[in-house]
Design a protein around this motif. Structure first.
Motif, PDB file in Angstrom:
ATOM      1  N   ALA A  80       0.835  -1.207   0.000  1.00  0.00           N
ATOM      2  CA  ALA A  80       0.000   0.000   0.000  1.00  0.00           C
ATOM      3  C   ALA A  80       0.867   1.253   0.000  1.00  0.00           C
ATOM      4  O   ALA A  80       0.575   2.217  -0.724  1.00  0.00           O
ATOM      5  CB  ALA A  80      -0.944  -0.007   1.206  1.00  0.00           C
ATOM      6  N   ASP A  81       1.945   1.242   0.792  1.00  0.00           N
ATOM      7  CA  ASP A  81       2.854   2.394   0.819  1.00  0.00           C
ATOM      8  C   ASP A  81       3.524   2.592  -0.539  1.00  0.00           C
ATOM      9  O   ASP A  81       3.677   3.718  -1.014  1.00  0.00           O
ATOM     10  CB  ASP A  81       3.926   2.215   1.906  1.00  0.00           C
ATOM     11  N   ALA A  82       3.924   1.485  -1.164  1.00  0.00           N
ATOM     12  CA  ALA A  82       4.562   1.570  -2.485  1.00  0.00           C
ATOM     13  C   ALA A  82       3.578   2.096  -3.524  1.00  0.00           C
ATOM     14  O   ALA A  82       3.938   2.917  -4.379  1.00  0.00           O
ATOM     15  CB  ALA A  82       5.100   0.203  -2.895  1.00  0.00           C
ATOM     16  N   GLU A  83       2.333   1.639  -3.463  1.00  0.00           N
ATOM     17  CA  GLU A  83       1.316   2.120  -4.407  1.00  0.00           C
ATOM     18  C   GLU A  83       1.043   3.609  -4.206  1.00  0.00           C
ATOM     19  O   GLU A  83       0.888   4.352  -5.177  1.00  0.00           O
ATOM     20  CB  GLU A  83       0.016   1.336  -4.240  1.00  0.00           C
ATOM     21  N   ARG A  84       0.994   4.036  -2.958  1.00  0.00           N
ATOM     22  CA  ARG A  84       0.740   5.453  -2.679  1.00  0.00           C
ATOM     23  C   ARG A  84       1.919   6.303  -3.164  1.00  0.00           C
ATOM     24  O   ARG A  84       1.720   7.366  -3.766  1.00  0.00           O
ATOM     25  CB  ARG A  84       0.496   5.678  -1.195  1.00  0.00           C
ATOM     26  N   ALA A  85       3.147   5.834  -2.941  1.00  0.00           N
ATOM     27  CA  ALA A  85       4.328   6.563  -3.422  1.00  0.00           C
ATOM     28  C   ALA A  85       4.340   6.607  -4.952  1.00  0.00           C
ATOM     29  O   ALA A  85       4.678   7.628  -5.557  1.00  0.00           O
ATOM     30  CB  ALA A  85       5.602   5.902  -2.895  1.00  0.00           C
ATOM     31  N   MET A  86       3.938   5.507  -5.561  1.00  0.00           N
ATOM     32  CA  MET A  86       3.875   5.460  -7.022  1.00  0.00           C
ATOM     33  C   MET A  86       2.842   6.449  -7.542  1.00  0.00           C
ATOM     34  O   MET A  86       3.055   7.110  -8.562  1.00  0.00           O
ATOM     35  CB  MET A  86       3.546   4.034  -7.472  1.00  0.00           C
TER      36      MET A  86
END
Length: 164
Positions: A80-86
């Motif tokens: 989820a953190d990676a998706e939000r950063a993306m």
């Protein structure tokens, strides 16, 4: 030309010519505008999109490994953190490109990535999924799929979609 004098007949022809010229100019301008909307984006902008597609593919690969790992939990938060950063990277890229079509599609992709991250966070640790969470997750997946498929037509060197 019973009621027209020689001067008024000239004015009618002049106005007819002016209207015809105006229509020709308007048509030409519309053609130029439409042509600009459908031309291929600059190669350096496609290079940015292609790099982002490789980063997204890494997130999707990590998520696919996560789905086969029963530990989930903290790793789901990582995804989820990676998706939000993306999503933030995609938005920044959308602001940086000049191509209107790339701008719109990158923003759609960013919206889908953010919605996916939010639904993943909401569902983390829940034994059953609420219909809202599932609906948001599906909407995120469809949004990302549609945006990346359209981007792939404009920038064909994007990373291929993940295999399931």
């Amino acid at each position: 030309m019973s009621g027209l004098t020689r001067g008024s007949a000239w004015r009618v022809r002049w106005w007819g010519a002016a209207i015809a010229l105006s229509l020709i100019c308007s048509g030409t301008m519309a053609g130029v505008w439409i042509g600009r909307q459908h031309r291929a984006p600059p190669s350096d902008e496609c290079a940015v999109v292609e790099q982002l597609s490789h980063e997204w593919l890494a997130i999707v690969s990590f998520n696919n490994r996560l789905d086969s790992d029963l530990r989930g939990g903290d790793r789901a938060v990582e995804v989820a953190d990676a998706e939000r950063a993306m999503s933030a990277k995609l938005r920044a890229a959308a602001d940086a490109v000049s191509s209107a079509s790339l701008k719109d599609l990158l923003r759609q992709w960013a919206d889908g990535a953010k919605l996916g991250a939010d639904s993943r966070r909401t569902s983390n640790g829940m034994p059953t999924q609420s219909s809202d969470v599932l609906r948001n997750y599906v909407q995120a997946a469809v949004t990302v799929y549609n945006a990346t498929a359209a981007l792939r037509k404009l920038c064909p060197n994007m990373a291929p979609p993940p295999e399931n």
